[in-house]
Every structure is written in C-alpha cells, then in structure tokens.
Scaffold this active site. Structure first.
Site, PDB file in Angstrom:
ATOM      1  N   GLU A   1     -11.335   5.312  -5.335  1.00 23.78           N
ATOM      2  CA  GLU A   1     -11.679   3.888  -5.322  1.00 23.78           C
ATOM      3  C   GLU A   1     -12.025   3.389  -6.728  1.00 23.78           C
ATOM      4  OE1 GLU A   1     -11.476   1.769  -2.726  1.00 23.78           O
ATOM      5  OE2 GLU A   1     -10.699   3.416  -1.524  1.00 23.78           O
TER       6      GLU A   1
ATOM      7  N   ARG B   1       0.880  -1.182   0.000  1.00 24.74           N
ATOM      8  CA  ARG B   1       0.000   0.000   0.000  1.00 24.74           C
ATOM      9  C   ARG B   1       0.903   1.213   0.000  1.00 24.74           C
ATOM     10  NH1 ARG B   1      -2.682   4.149   0.427  1.00 24.74           N
ATOM     11  NH2 ARG B   1      -4.737   4.358   1.338  1.00 24.74           N
TER      12      ARG B   1
ATOM     13  N   ARG C   1      -1.467  -5.664   4.083  1.00 23.04           N
ATOM     14  CA  ARG C   1      -0.517  -5.185   3.077  1.00 23.04           C
ATOM     15  C   ARG C   1       0.618  -4.443   3.772  1.00 23.04           C
ATOM     16  NH1 ARG C   1      -4.867  -1.520   0.083  1.00 23.04           N
ATOM     17  NH2 ARG C   1      -5.102  -1.007   2.284  1.00 23.04           N
TER      18      ARG C   1
END
Length: 185
Positions: free
Chosen positions: A73, A65, A113
């Site tokens: 998004e 990330r 992540r």
C-alpha cells in the site's frame, strides 16, 4: 487505418469473450484466448497494482486493477503506506507510464476498476511485478492458468531477495488493510 483495425479486433475479441463466457464472465476461469482484449496508453499509475488506461482515439479512460497481484500500500489520505509501497508504484511507473499496452480484461470489477492483465510487447507485467519483488501473487483472486506462473515468480523473487523480499517477513497488503480496518473500529 491501423487504429480502426485495432478497434475492430478489440470489439471482435470482446464479442467472443461474451459469447464464450457470458456477460461479466471472468477470464480468470477461462483460457487466456477468451479474455476480452483491449489496449491503449497508460496515462497514470496510481500505485503498484493500479493504472489508468486511455484507449486509442477518443475512447474513455478507465482504471485497471492488475489481476492476480497485490502490491504494498502507498500513503493515501493521511494513512501511512507500507514499506516498498512507493518503490512498487515507481517500478510500475517505470515499466508502463506513457506506453501503449494490451490489456486482457477479465470481466471482473474491483471497487469500480476493471481488472486485467497488462501486456507490453507480449510480456505479462502483472507477473513481472511479482518477479521483480514489488508485489505478491494474490492467491485469493488468482486462478489457472496464471496461478503457477505468478506463484513461481514470487518464489523466485523471495529466493533472490528482490524488492520487498529484502525484508525477512514483509506484511502482505491484505493483512495491512485488515489491521487498518480493525484499528479504526
């Protein structure tokens, strides 16, 4: 031989990061020199702020990330994405897909992540995504020494009306996600 040198450098950098800040310490709160350095090839771009990196040799791929930014998004599992979500993912794909990068891992994790700063030839691509208008500086998770650079990049992008700033008042992703959560109750 070059790969072995890179692996040794990454291990030494990792050890110095642990010694400097402790296990799981955040590079966001430390100097960049203390961040755990890693590297590899970007093998997948999930969206405008998440990539998959495969280390050199037989290392296990991991999802990263991008630290300090939040991109619009994209459409996922039947949930509509935001305007510029697909464009943001395409821009990041154009910048990094199939390229060898350096990653300054922060030691933080977000939804399983790794969190890190992606560098390509010394250029901070997290900041570059903001500068190009494909992500916001994510103030909630942004710390020194990156805060002023990322916020400055966002201001430059807004003034130049790049990317998502073509819209007068785009909805930040964190507000969009909150709206989705509230709507699903």
């Amino acid at each position: 031989m070059k790969r072995i040198g890179l692996i040794v450098a990454a291990l030494l950098a990792g050890m110095s990061g642990v010694l400097a800040g402790g296990v799981g310490a955040s590079a966001a709160g430390r100097d960049r020199a203390d961040a755990v350095a890693a590297g590899g090839r970007v093998t997948r771009v999930w969206d405008g702020d998440t990539v998959v990196i495969t280390p050199p040799g037989r290392g296990k791929s991991y999802t990263c990330r991008l630290y300090g930014i939040d991109a619009p998004e994209t459409t996922k599992k039947g949930v509509p994405g935001q305007p510029y979500g697909a464009a943001s993912a395409a821009e990041l794909r154009k910048l990094v897909l199939s390229r060898d990068v350096t990653v300054e891992l922060t030691g933080e994790q977000s939804h399983g992540r790794q969190v890190g700063i992606i560098l390509l030839n010394g250029v901070d691509l997290n900041r570059e995504m903001v500068r190009r208008g494909y992500a916001w500086a994510y103030v909630r998770h942004l710390r020194r020494p990156h805060a002023s650079a990322y916020l400055g990049a966002e201001q430059e992008s807004r003034q130049a009306r790049r990317g998502l700033w073509l819209d007068r008042n785009p909805m930040p992703p964190w507000e969009y996600r909150r709206k989705l959560r509230v709507g699903s109750r």
